[in-house]
Design a protein around this motif. Sequence first.
Motif, PDB file in Angstrom:
ATOM      1  N   ARG A 203      55.048  52.791  21.283  1.00  0.00           N
ATOM      2  CA  ARG A 203      55.092  51.602  22.128  1.00  0.00           C
ATOM      3  C   ARG A 203      54.411  51.868  23.469  1.00  0.00           C
ATOM      4  NH1 ARG A 203      58.323  47.020  22.211  1.00  0.00           N
ATOM      5  NH2 ARG A 203      57.510  45.601  23.800  1.00  0.00           N
ATOM      6  N   ALA A 204      54.714  52.984  24.081  1.00  0.00           N
ATOM      7  CA  ALA A 204      54.114  53.308  25.373  1.00  0.00           C
ATOM      8  C   ALA A 204      52.613  53.544  25.249  1.00  0.00           C
ATOM      9  CB  ALA A 204      54.793  54.538  25.972  1.00  0.00           C
ATOM     10  N   GLN A 205      52.188  54.128  24.157  1.00  0.00           N
ATOM     11  CA  GLN A 205      50.759  54.367  23.939  1.00  0.00           C
ATOM     12  C   GLN A 205      50.009  53.038  23.785  1.00  0.00           C
ATOM     13  OE1 GLN A 205      49.506  56.416  20.236  1.00  0.00           O
ATOM     14  NE2 GLN A 205      48.534  57.920  21.588  1.00  0.00           N
TER      15      GLN A 205
ATOM     16  N   VAL B  30      46.347  48.982  26.226  1.00  0.00           N
ATOM     17  CA  VAL B  30      46.063  47.592  26.600  1.00  0.00           C
ATOM     18  C   VAL B  30      45.823  47.491  28.106  1.00  0.00           C
ATOM     19  CG1 VAL B  30      47.058  45.279  26.763  1.00  0.00           C
ATOM     20  CG2 VAL B  30      47.299  46.598  24.656  1.00  0.00           C
ATOM     21  N   LEU B  31      46.651  48.136  28.873  1.00  0.00           N
ATOM     22  CA  LEU B  31      46.492  48.101  30.327  1.00  0.00           C
ATOM     23  C   LEU B  31      45.158  48.718  30.751  1.00  0.00           C
ATOM     24  CD1 LEU B  31      50.089  49.099  31.508  1.00  0.00           C
ATOM     25  CD2 LEU B  31      49.033  46.840  31.671  1.00  0.00           C
ATOM     26  N   GLN B  32      44.812  49.813  30.130  1.00  0.00           N
ATOM     27  CA  GLN B  32      43.545  50.463  30.462  1.00  0.00           C
ATOM     28  C   GLN B  32      42.355  49.554  30.124  1.00  0.00           C
ATOM     29  OE1 GLN B  32      42.957  53.830  31.905  1.00  0.00           O
ATOM     30  NE2 GLN B  32      41.166  52.523  32.271  1.00  0.00           N
TER      31      GLN B  32
ATOM     32  N   ALA C  73      47.387  40.074  33.381  1.00  0.00           N
ATOM     33  CA  ALA C  73      46.997  39.670  32.029  1.00  0.00           C
ATOM     34  C   ALA C  73      48.042  40.111  31.008  1.00  0.00           C
ATOM     35  CB  ALA C  73      45.629  40.265  31.688  1.00  0.00           C
ATOM     36  N   TYR C  74      48.605  41.319  31.193  1.00  0.00           N
ATOM     37  CA  TYR C  74      49.593  41.808  30.232  1.00  0.00           C
ATOM     38  C   TYR C  74      50.803  40.884  30.177  1.00  0.00           C
ATOM     39  CZ  TYR C  74      52.758  44.733  27.612  1.00  0.00           C
ATOM     40  OH  TYR C  74      53.626  45.188  26.647  1.00  0.00           O
ATOM     41  N   PHE C  75      51.261  40.421  31.329  1.00  0.00           N
ATOM     42  CA  PHE C  75      52.428  39.538  31.378  1.00  0.00           C
ATOM     43  C   PHE C  75      52.031  38.060  31.248  1.00  0.00           C
ATOM     44  CE2 PHE C  75      54.280  43.284  33.684  1.00  0.00           C
ATOM     45  CZ  PHE C  75      55.264  43.568  32.761  1.00  0.00           C
ATOM     46  N   ASP C  76      50.828  37.831  30.767  1.00  0.00           N
ATOM     47  CA  ASP C  76      50.365  36.488  30.439  1.00  0.00           C
ATOM     48  C   ASP C  76      50.463  35.540  31.629  1.00  0.00           C
ATOM     49  OD1 ASP C  76      49.249  34.599  28.739  1.00  0.00           O
ATOM     50  OD2 ASP C  76      51.194  33.952  27.954  1.00  0.00           O
ATOM     51  N   HIS C  77      50.089  36.054  32.808  1.00  0.00           N
ATOM     52  CA  HIS C  77      50.014  35.258  34.038  1.00  0.00           C
ATOM     53  C   HIS C  77      51.379  34.727  34.471  1.00  0.00           C
ATOM     54  CE1 HIS C  77      45.630  34.167  32.589  1.00  0.00           C
ATOM     55  NE2 HIS C  77      45.843  35.482  32.700  1.00  0.00           N
ATOM     56  N   ASN C  78      52.454  35.319  33.970  1.00  0.00           N
ATOM     57  CA  ASN C  78      53.808  34.876  34.316  1.00  0.00           C
ATOM     58  C   ASN C  78      54.220  35.526  35.643  1.00  0.00           C
ATOM     59  OD1 ASN C  78      56.703  34.751  34.498  1.00  0.00           O
ATOM     60  ND2 ASN C  78      56.753  34.179  32.336  1.00  0.00           N
ATOM     61  N   LEU C  79      54.302  34.710  36.672  1.00  0.00           N
ATOM     62  CA  LEU C  79      54.577  35.251  38.003  1.00  0.00           C
ATOM     63  C   LEU C  79      55.989  35.820  38.116  1.00  0.00           C
ATOM     64  CD1 LEU C  79      52.815  32.656  40.337  1.00  0.00           C
ATOM     65  CD2 LEU C  79      51.889  34.696  39.198  1.00  0.00           C
ATOM     66  N   ASP C  80      56.942  35.257  37.397  1.00  0.00           N
ATOM     67  CA  ASP C  80      58.299  35.804  37.422  1.00  0.00           C
ATOM     68  C   ASP C  80      58.318  37.218  36.843  1.00  0.00           C
ATOM     69  OD1 ASP C  80      59.356  33.514  38.555  1.00  0.00           O
ATOM     70  OD2 ASP C  80      59.898  32.619  36.622  1.00  0.00           O
TER      71      ASP C  80
END
Length: 239
Positions: free
Chosen positions: A173-175, A180-182, A215-222
């Motif tokens: 999961r962490a990999q 994705v973040l990279q 982008a990872y959190f799909d633009h969710n500001l919360d």
Amino acid sequence: MKNLTFLTLVSLLLAACTSAVPSSDSNELLSPPTVIATTTASPSPIPPATASHTPTAIPLPTNTYTAAPEPDIAPNCKIANEKGQFYLLSDKEFSDLGTTESELDQALVTHYPEWANYRQMVPWSTQPVKLGEVIVSASLDEYLRQINPAVTLVVVGESVDWQLPSNMDFFVRAQEISQVLQQQFDDFDGVNPQNESLRSQYPEVENSATYALYAYFDHNLDRLQSWCNTYQQLFGTQS
């Protein structure tokens, strides 16, 4: 002459006897005084006073619960800079190689002890290892580019709301998350001119590190705010 003398003596004796007999009024013998026994009752012992106690209901303390931020989390962790753009941390910190396994483990001990006690089998060890080692190893990709393991850890935790899954392979999961973040970091990186088109679509985002999380959190500001709060709680203020 002798007879006269004798009669005289008899008369005197009779007179003496008559005078010696008390009158009828004094014939009654005096009754002995009647002694009336008066008993002075000794005071009855007074029973000790017994305090009458009426049980009184004692009100139990009322616990008033007020929702509060988690300990040590700054609720005003800023996710925007002075220019009004979204900013979570610098590109340098995002790619920092200096965060160690022990730093991750200590942060978990302090804030998420259940996670600190977690152990997992991994391909490179014959014994279960701590999450700090798992996250550091997972943050390094095949091209030897590394996401700051602190960033990876907080994204992993936030993705499961810090509820420790019982059947999740943390290394896998962490990999996946670090890769994705990279990739999202690279897509926005200003070094590559080809990324100008993407950057122009998101003028509200300050840098590549912020975009990767945005982008990872799909633009969710919360979700961004929650990540920022937790990252600051575990590893200090973002730079």
